[in-house]
Design a protein around this motif. Structure first.
Motif, PDB file in Angstrom:
ATOM      1  N   LEU A  83       0.819  -1.212   0.000  1.00 55.66           N
ATOM      2  CA  LEU A  83       0.000   0.000   0.000  1.00 55.66           C
ATOM      3  C   LEU A  83       0.856   1.268   0.000  1.00 55.66           C
ATOM      4  N   ALA A  84       2.023   1.202   0.616  1.00 55.82           N
ATOM      5  CA  ALA A  84       2.911   2.365   0.648  1.00 55.82           C
ATOM      6  C   ALA A  84       3.556   2.631  -0.700  1.00 55.82           C
ATOM      7  N   ASN A  85       3.727   1.573  -1.506  1.00 55.02           N
ATOM      8  CA  ASN A  85       4.434   1.723  -2.786  1.00 55.02           C
ATOM      9  C   ASN A  85       3.518   1.743  -4.009  1.00 55.02           C
ATOM     10  N   LYS A  86       2.326   1.179  -3.872  1.00 56.61           N
ATOM     11  CA  LYS A  86       1.349   1.175  -4.960  1.00 56.61           C
ATOM     12  C   LYS A  86       1.965   0.730  -6.292  1.00 56.61           C
ATOM     13  N   PRO A  87       2.384  -0.535  -6.369  1.00 56.92           N
ATOM     14  CA  PRO A  87       2.898  -1.059  -7.634  1.00 56.92           C
ATOM     15  C   PRO A  87       1.781  -1.207  -8.648  1.00 56.92           C
ATOM     16  N   ALA A  88       2.135  -1.471  -9.884  1.00 57.07           N
ATOM     17  CA  ALA A  88       1.116  -1.727 -10.898  1.00 57.07           C
ATOM     18  C   ALA A  88       0.302  -2.963 -10.527  1.00 57.07           C
ATOM     19  N   GLN A  89       0.964  -3.943  -9.923  1.00 52.08           N
ATOM     20  CA  GLN A  89       0.298  -5.211  -9.619  1.00 52.08           C
ATOM     21  C   GLN A  89       0.815  -5.802  -8.319  1.00 52.08           C
ATOM     22  N   VAL A  90      -0.096  -6.390  -7.550  1.00 53.34           N
ATOM     23  CA  VAL A  90       0.280  -7.210  -6.410  1.00 53.34           C
ATOM     24  C   VAL A  90      -0.194  -8.629  -6.701  1.00 53.34           C
ATOM     25  N   THR A  91       0.698  -9.590  -6.478  1.00 54.21           N
ATOM     26  CA  THR A  91       0.355 -10.996  -6.668  1.00 54.21           C
ATOM     27  C   THR A  91       0.282 -11.662  -5.306  1.00 54.21           C
ATOM     28  N   LEU A  92      -0.882 -12.169  -4.967  1.00 54.59           N
ATOM     29  CA  LEU A  92      -1.117 -12.760  -3.656  1.00 54.59           C
ATOM     30  C   LEU A  92      -0.720 -14.234  -3.686  1.00 54.59           C
ATOM     31  N   VAL A  93       0.258 -14.596  -2.846  1.00 53.11           N
ATOM     32  CA  VAL A  93       0.823 -15.948  -2.825  1.00 53.11           C
ATOM     33  C   VAL A  93       0.668 -16.537  -1.419  1.00 53.11           C
ATOM     34  N   PRO A  94       0.198 -17.779  -1.294  1.00 51.31           N
ATOM     35  CA  PRO A  94      -0.049 -18.363   0.029  1.00 51.31           C
ATOM     36  C   PRO A  94       1.197 -18.988   0.650  1.00 51.31           C
ATOM     37  N   ASP A  95       2.263 -18.223   0.774  1.00 53.03           N
ATOM     38  CA  ASP A  95       3.484 -18.725   1.402  1.00 53.03           C
ATOM     39  C   ASP A  95       3.290 -18.897   2.908  1.00 53.03           C
ATOM     40  N   THR A  96       4.108 -19.756   3.481  1.00 60.29           N
ATOM     41  CA  THR A  96       4.205 -19.845   4.922  1.00 60.29           C
ATOM     42  C   THR A  96       5.587 -19.360   5.335  1.00 60.29           C
ATOM     43  N   GLU A  97       5.741 -18.973   6.590  1.00 57.18           N
ATOM     44  CA  GLU A  97       7.017 -18.445   7.059  1.00 57.18           C
ATOM     45  C   GLU A  97       8.112 -19.499   6.937  1.00 57.18           C
ATOM     46  N   GLY A  98       9.251 -19.101   6.376  1.00 59.85           N
ATOM     47  CA  GLY A  98      10.375 -20.004   6.220  1.00 59.85           C
ATOM     48  C   GLY A  98      10.335 -20.846   4.970  1.00 59.85           C
ATOM     49  N   GLN A  99       9.304 -20.714   4.167  1.00 62.30           N
ATOM     50  CA  GLN A  99       9.180 -21.498   2.946  1.00 62.30           C
ATOM     51  C   GLN A  99      10.276 -21.096   1.958  1.00 62.30           C
ATOM     52  N   ILE A 100      10.953 -22.081   1.374  1.00 61.48           N
ATOM     53  CA  ILE A 100      12.063 -21.788   0.465  1.00 61.48           C
ATOM     54  C   ILE A 100      11.576 -21.085  -0.783  1.00 61.48           C
ATOM     55  N   THR A 101      10.513 -21.619  -1.365  1.00 61.86           N
ATOM     56  CA  THR A 101       9.931 -20.996  -2.550  1.00 61.86           C
ATOM     57  C   THR A 101       8.452 -21.356  -2.600  1.00 61.86           C
ATOM     58  N   SER A 102       7.699 -20.648  -3.387  1.00 59.70           N
ATOM     59  CA  SER A 102       6.265 -20.930  -3.502  1.00 59.70           C
ATOM     60  C   SER A 102       6.069 -22.333  -4.074  1.00 59.70           C
ATOM     61  N   ASN A 103       5.150 -23.097  -3.498  1.00 59.76           N
ATOM     62  CA  ASN A 103       4.976 -24.471  -3.980  1.00 59.76           C
ATOM     63  C   ASN A 103       3.516 -24.889  -4.149  1.00 59.76           C
ATOM     64  N   HIS A 104       2.592 -23.947  -4.084  1.00 54.10           N
ATOM     65  CA  HIS A 104       1.193 -24.264  -4.352  1.00 54.10           C
ATOM     66  C   HIS A 104       0.403 -22.964  -4.468  1.00 54.10           C
ATOM     67  N   GLY A 105      -0.741 -23.082  -5.112  1.00 53.62           N
ATOM     68  CA  GLY A 105      -1.624 -21.930  -5.218  1.00 53.62           C
ATOM     69  C   GLY A 105      -2.598 -21.866  -4.057  1.00 53.62           C
ATOM     70  N   TRP A 106      -3.390 -20.798  -4.033  1.00 57.57           N
ATOM     71  CA  TRP A 106      -4.417 -20.629  -3.006  1.00 57.57           C
ATOM     72  C   TRP A 106      -5.533 -21.663  -3.166  1.00 57.57           C
ATOM     73  N   ASP A 107      -6.073 -22.093  -2.066  1.00 55.17           N
ATOM     74  CA  ASP A 107      -7.375 -22.759  -2.080  1.00 55.17           C
ATOM     75  C   ASP A 107      -8.390 -21.621  -2.090  1.00 55.17           C
ATOM     76  N   THR A 108      -8.805 -21.236  -3.282  1.00 57.98           N
ATOM     77  CA  THR A 108      -9.657 -20.054  -3.417  1.00 57.98           C
ATOM     78  C   THR A 108     -11.096 -20.311  -2.981  1.00 57.98           C
ATOM     79  N   ILE A 109     -11.450 -21.570  -2.803  1.00 52.77           N
ATOM     80  CA  ILE A 109     -12.777 -21.902  -2.276  1.00 52.77           C
ATOM     81  C   ILE A 109     -12.791 -21.676  -0.765  1.00 52.77           C
ATOM     82  N   LYS A 110     -11.843 -22.292  -0.093  1.00 51.78           N
ATOM     83  CA  LYS A 110     -11.747 -22.179   1.364  1.00 51.78           C
ATOM     84  C   LYS A 110     -11.465 -20.741   1.801  1.00 51.78           C
TER      85      LYS A 110
END
Length: 239
Positions: A83-110
């Motif tokens: 919100l402070a930087n207002k980029p053209a796009q924000v990509t919402l990723v369901p990472d957990t703390e300490g995760q090496i890299t993204s490894n799954h998408g959101w459960d958009t139903i849940k």
């Protein structure tokens, strides 16, 4: 032709390994733009093991192409940073703390109610929202219900099976893209796309708008040079 957004996380990892400012992250981002990249992507994490929060402010001040900030919107510090930087796009990723890299998408139903809340928040600030999803039609449907502008297809499974059966590997992505197009969603993609599998993916995904590529591109640049590598990836999208 889909746009190429270069993820510069690995440049930040290299810089941080020595504690100084070599390589200069901002200079690399500007060089990527000069070499033809149509966007710059960063994915800050709470431990700042690669992209630091200050990097985002520094990059926002100079980026002339599209700036995309990826991350876990469950982290309030990430939300405040976007919100402070207002980029053209924000990509919402369901990472957990300490995760090496993204490894799954959101459960958009849940998580539909939550994603709708976050989408509304960012859109109210004039930021385009993309939700990271697996290539599952039901997840595309639920993503659309959140009000998101785009989805980003998580392409690791495609990349893993590309060399054994590329026709089979791409089928769920084609189905997901066709559904997204029908629902009026823009389509981005990323994760493990490289010089071998990118062209086939781009040629077969209808309505593909943007790919975000970091690890493979930076790795290739060690052998091929950064300018040449950026332009090679652009040619894969064009061809």
């Amino acid at each position: 032709m889909a746009k190429l957004s270069v993820n510069i996380n690995k440049i930040a990892t290299l810089r941080n390994s020595r504690g100084g400012n070599n390589p200069d992250l901002v200079r690399v981002a500007l060089d990527c733009e000069r070499f033809g990249a149509e966007g710059i992507t960063v994915h800050p994490r709470p431990d700042e093991r690669h992209i630091r929060y200050q990097d985002v402010f520094d990059l926002k001040a100079v980026i002339a192409t599209e700036f995309n900030i990826e991350g876990n919107c469950r982290e309030q510090k990430f939300v405040d940073l976007v919100l402070a930087n207002k980029p053209a796009q924000v990509t919402l990723v369901p990472d957990t703390e300490g995760q090496i890299t993204s490894n799954h998408g959101w459960d958009t139903i849940k998580n539909q109610a939550y994603l709708k809340e976050m989408t509304t928040l960012f859109q109210a600030a004039g930021i385009r929202v993309s939700i990271f999803v697996d290539p599952v039609v039901e997840m595309i449907d639920a993503a659309a219900e959140s009000g998101t502008d785009r989805i980003e297809l998580y392409t690791e499974d495609y990349a893993r099976h590309f060399h054994t059966n590329k026709e089979q590997a791409i089928l769920p992505y084609v189905a997901a893209a066709e559904r997204a197009n029908k629902l009026g969603l823009g389509i981005n993609a990323g994760h493990d796309l490289d010089l071998q599998n990118l062209s086939y993916f781009a040629a077969n995904i209808p309505g593909l708008l943007e790919v975000s590529i970091g690890h493979a591109l930076i790795s290739d640049a060690l052998y091929l040079g950064l300018e040449n590598t950026v332009q090679m990836y652009l040619r894969q999208l064009k061809d």
